[in-house]
Design an enzyme around this catalytic site. Structure first.
Site, PDB file in Angstrom:
ATOM      1  N   THR A 122     -33.767  19.439 -13.474  1.00 49.43           N
ATOM      2  CA  THR A 122     -32.810  18.429 -12.997  1.00 49.43           C
ATOM      3  C   THR A 122     -33.482  17.636 -11.885  1.00 49.43           C
ATOM      4  O   THR A 122     -33.826  18.196 -10.844  1.00 49.43           O
ATOM      5  CB  THR A 122     -31.534  19.110 -12.487  1.00 49.43           C
ATOM      6  N   GLU A 156     -25.221  29.831 -16.314  1.00 52.27           N
ATOM      7  CA  GLU A 156     -25.607  31.210 -16.072  1.00 52.27           C
ATOM      8  C   GLU A 156     -24.540  32.107 -16.694  1.00 52.27           C
ATOM      9  O   GLU A 156     -23.360  31.785 -16.706  1.00 52.27           O
ATOM     10  CB  GLU A 156     -25.737  31.475 -14.569  1.00 52.27           C
ATOM     11  N   GLY A 257      -9.257  27.963  -6.748  1.00 54.45           N
ATOM     12  CA  GLY A 257      -9.670  29.168  -6.038  1.00 54.45           C
ATOM     13  C   GLY A 257     -10.725  28.868  -4.999  1.00 54.45           C
ATOM     14  O   GLY A 257     -10.621  27.902  -4.245  1.00 54.45           O
ATOM     15  N   GLY A 261     -20.193  27.317  -6.486  1.00 59.71           N
ATOM     16  CA  GLY A 261     -21.422  27.630  -5.748  1.00 59.71           C
ATOM     17  C   GLY A 261     -22.545  27.699  -6.753  1.00 59.71           C
ATOM     18  O   GLY A 261     -22.480  27.089  -7.814  1.00 59.71           O
ATOM     19  N   CYS A 264     -26.854  25.243  -8.886  1.00 65.31           N
ATOM     20  CA  CYS A 264     -26.819  23.954  -9.599  1.00 65.31           C
ATOM     21  C   CYS A 264     -25.805  22.969  -9.027  1.00 65.31           C
ATOM     22  O   CYS A 264     -26.188  21.986  -8.406  1.00 65.31           O
ATOM     23  CB  CYS A 264     -26.536  24.201 -11.076  1.00 65.31           C
ATOM     24  N   ARG A 334     -27.071  32.226  -4.610  1.00 62.62           N
ATOM     25  CA  ARG A 334     -27.362  30.940  -3.977  1.00 62.62           C
ATOM     26  C   ARG A 334     -26.058  30.181  -3.722  1.00 62.62           C
ATOM     27  O   ARG A 334     -25.228  30.064  -4.612  1.00 62.62           O
ATOM     28  CB  ARG A 334     -28.302  30.102  -4.872  1.00 62.62           C
TER      29      ARG A 334
HETATM   30  C1  UGA Z   1     -23.473  24.611 -14.163  1.00 63.33           C
HETATM   31  C2  UGA Z   1     -22.949  23.766 -15.332  1.00 63.33           C
HETATM   32  O1  UGA Z   1     -21.703  24.288 -15.796  1.00 63.33           O
HETATM   33  C3  UGA Z   1     -23.947  23.767 -16.489  1.00 63.33           C
HETATM   34  O2  UGA Z   1     -23.489  22.928 -17.536  1.00 63.33           O
HETATM   35  C4  UGA Z   1     -25.301  23.257 -15.973  1.00 63.33           C
HETATM   36  O3  UGA Z   1     -26.283  23.285 -16.988  1.00 63.33           O
HETATM   37  C5  UGA Z   1     -25.758  24.162 -14.834  1.00 63.33           C
HETATM   38  O4  UGA Z   1     -24.771  24.131 -13.774  1.00 63.33           O
HETATM   39  C6  UGA Z   1     -27.071  23.633 -14.340  1.00 63.33           C
HETATM   40  O5  UGA Z   1     -27.108  22.535 -13.789  1.00 63.33           O
HETATM   41  O6  UGA Z   1     -28.101  24.262 -14.611  1.00 63.33           O
HETATM   42  P1  UGA Z   1     -23.509  27.227 -13.620  1.00 63.33           P
HETATM   43  O7  UGA Z   1     -24.072  26.868 -12.289  1.00 63.33           O
HETATM   44  O8  UGA Z   1     -24.114  28.359 -14.383  1.00 63.33           O
HETATM   45  O9  UGA Z   1     -23.556  25.952 -14.617  1.00 63.33           O
HETATM   46  O10 UGA Z   1     -22.000  27.607 -13.347  1.00 63.33           O
HETATM   47  P2  UGA Z   1     -20.545  27.123 -13.816  1.00 63.33           P
HETATM   48  O11 UGA Z   1     -20.059  27.987 -14.901  1.00 63.33           O
HETATM   49  O12 UGA Z   1     -20.502  25.664 -14.017  1.00 63.33           O
HETATM   50  O13 UGA Z   1     -19.712  27.484 -12.506  1.00 63.33           O
HETATM   51  C7  UGA Z   1     -20.059  26.879 -11.264  1.00 63.33           C
HETATM   52  C8  UGA Z   1     -19.152  27.344 -10.176  1.00 63.33           C
HETATM   53  O14 UGA Z   1     -17.863  26.739 -10.324  1.00 63.33           O
HETATM   54  C9  UGA Z   1     -18.907  28.843 -10.092  1.00 63.33           C
HETATM   55  O15 UGA Z   1     -19.016  29.212  -8.726  1.00 63.33           O
HETATM   56  C10 UGA Z   1     -17.502  29.011 -10.612  1.00 63.33           C
HETATM   57  O16 UGA Z   1     -16.867  30.109 -10.028  1.00 63.33           O
HETATM   58  C11 UGA Z   1     -16.854  27.705 -10.176  1.00 63.33           C
HETATM   59  N1  UGA Z   1     -15.694  27.290 -10.992  1.00 63.33           N
HETATM   60  C12 UGA Z   1     -15.850  26.982 -12.302  1.00 63.33           C
HETATM   61  C13 UGA Z   1     -14.444  27.154 -10.403  1.00 63.33           C
HETATM   62  O17 UGA Z   1     -14.278  27.423  -9.197  1.00 63.33           O
HETATM   63  N2  UGA Z   1     -13.381  26.740 -11.168  1.00 63.33           N
HETATM   64  C14 UGA Z   1     -13.514  26.437 -12.471  1.00 63.33           C
HETATM   65  O18 UGA Z   1     -12.496  26.053 -13.102  1.00 63.33           O
HETATM   66  C15 UGA Z   1     -14.773  26.566 -13.065  1.00 63.33           C
END
Ligand code: UGA
Length: 448
Positions: A122, A156, A257, A261, A264, A334
């Site tokens: 990225t 992840e 909530g 974090g 990414c 992270r």
């Molecule tokens: C995120 C993106 O979802 C991916 O599409 C992207 O490829 C990736 O970053 C990246 O740039 O490599 P990721 O960091 O694994 O993926 O995590 P997410 O599943 O997106 O969750 C991110 C954070 O948002 C977590 O802390 C999660 O608890 C929080 N979250 C997610 C919420 O607080 N509420 C939600 O409704 C969804």
């Protein structure tokens, strides 16, 4: 095809193993010899469900190996994927491109024949063109080094599935031969109906930044609504359900909530902001400052709720913190909201005892003053307050009556909105859920 994958962190290790699983011959490269040794031995140096199996299968097939030698990778592969990290620079929000630049400097001198380099990291928009210029200047093959950009959208915890069955492929190219080669690399996915968007380099780079900015904005939107719900006595979970029925809005990523974090969303948001400012288009992304601020407030609101629940001072109280990773099924801490909350409670004098099924080791490096225990039971024993900060399924499944026998006081904060709060209240607990208020025996009266 013969591929190299440069950088074998989260993205690269998964990409290398999955490409070999698809039948390609793959060489993974990293400058970290310990990581290379571990991967060659079939050990994934981070927690990712399903990846060790794919890695071991790929190694056993003889189609995958890892090296520290750029010369070896250059001699072997017809397509090189750049998968190195782009962390946040400490002093500004901008992306640190040292690893990207290092990979280009390492690879370029060995590119003696025309070849294709495909960026997956990225990066700030404009990087791909800059790298094309750098290869043209530094590689013996000169302008024969074609650069394409193919951003990655894996999550992840779902990295293998997201890599093998992505919901779309995005390829930024400047030549038809680059497009053809990438279509060949991903032929099985394309045959299975995965949509592909073919575009120019800056659009491909921007797609990734825009996707993560949108997801972050969606999460912060619902957390802003949570603040309003708390101010009015309304219920954010019902609100999310109700607006989510509108297909134009959709229910996903409206889980209110503790916010986002990880490695990414937070840093990509800030890097996008910084790049827009550099380009003189900063005001277009001013709103991302608010997205970031709302997200940070989720952490302070959780700490404030903890203090309120214990009657003002938490000094000397035993606090069970369930979860340290930024999300379940990950050992990644992270920019973890859970760890920030734990750190703040320590500052307030609490005796913080943390259990995370996978992230204890990483978290204890970041927060050595906290206590870390190997089981949920040990964390809960004698607790004056329980905080559920990462929604691992074993925490979601906790039985309120059983936990009641383990703790010192029946007070819990559900910072991820995943517990059945009426069941907990019926079992005698006072439970606070972000955006839904407090219920139970010692809950304050609801707003008028
Ligand atoms: C995120 C993106 O979802 C991916 O599409 C992207 O490829 C990736 O970053 C990246 O740039 O490599 P990721 O960091 O694994 O993926 O995590 P997410 O599943 O997106 O969750 C991110 C954070 O948002 C977590 O802390 C999660 O608890 C929080 N979250 C997610 C919420 O607080 N509420 C939600 O409704 C969804």
């Amino acid at each position: 095809m013969r591929l190299s994958v440069i950088g074998t962190g989260y993205l690269g290790a998964t990409h290398a193993a999955c490409m070999a699983d698809l039948g390609h011959e793959v060489i993974g490269l990293d400058v970290d010899a310990a990581k290379v040794e571990s991967l060659n031995a079939g050990r994934v140096p981070f927690h990712e469900p399903g990846l060790p199996e794919v890695l071991q299968r790929a190694l056993a097939s003889g189609r995958l190996r890892f090296t520290t030698s750029f010369q070896e990778a250059a001699a072997f592969a017809e397509v090189h994927f750049l998968c190195v990290g782009t962390p946040q620079l400490d002093d500004s929000g901008a992306a640190d491109l040292a690893q990207v630049n290092g990979a280009v400097a390492g690879l370029a001198p060995y590119l003696t024949e025309p070849t294709l380099v495909v960026g997956k990291s990225t990066v700030p928009v404009g990087t791909a063109q800059r790298l094309a210029d750098a290869f043209a200047a530094a590689a013996p093959a000169g302008a024969g080094v074609d650069v394409a950009w193919n951003p990655e959208f894996l999550r992840e915890g779902f990295a293998v599935a997201d890599t093998l069955r992505p919901d779309r492929l995005v390829v930024g190219v400047t030549t038809t031969s680059a497009e053809q080669k990438l279509r060949q690399v991903y032929a099985q996915m394309l045959d299975a109906g995965v949509p592909i968007v073919v575009t120019d380099l800056p659009t491909a780079e921007l797609v990734k930044a825009a996707a993560n900015a949108f997801l972050a904005t969606k999460i912060s939107f619902i957390n802003a609504m949570a603040e309003l719900c708390e101010a009015t006595g309304a219920d954010v979970a019902t609100l999310a359900q109700a607006i989510g029925h509108d297909e134009r809005i959709g229910r996903r990523f409206l889980q209110a909530g503790l916010g986002f974090g990880g490695g990414c969303l937070p840093k990509d948001l800030r890097a996008f902001r910084a790049r827009a400012t550099e380009l003189g288009a900063g005001s277009a992304l001013d709103f991302l400052d608010d997205v970031d601020a709302i997200n940070q407030r989720c952490r302070t609101r959780t700490v404030a709720a903890a203090l309120t629940l214990v009657g003002g001072s938490i000094d000397g109280l035993r606090v069970a913190v369930l979860g340290a990773a930024f999300k379940p099924d990950s050992d990644d801490v992270r920019d973890s909201p859970a760890l920030d909350v734990a750190a703040e409670l320590l500052e307030h004098g609490a005796n913080v005892v943390i259990h995370d099924p996978a992230a204890n080791a990483n978290a204890s490096v970041r927060l050595p003053k906290a206590g870390f225990v190997d089981s949920t039971d040990e964390a809960l024993a004698g607790a004056d307050l329980v905080l559920l900060l990462t929604e691992w399924k074993q925490f979601v499944a906790l039985d309120p009556a059983t936990v009641a026998d383990q703790v010192n006081a029946l007070r819990i904060i559900d910072a991820r909105g995943v517990l059945d709060r009426s069941a907990w209240a019926q079992a005698g607990w006072t439970i606070h859920t972000l955006g839904r208020g407090t219920i139970g025996p010692t809950a304050p009266p609801r707003h008028a």
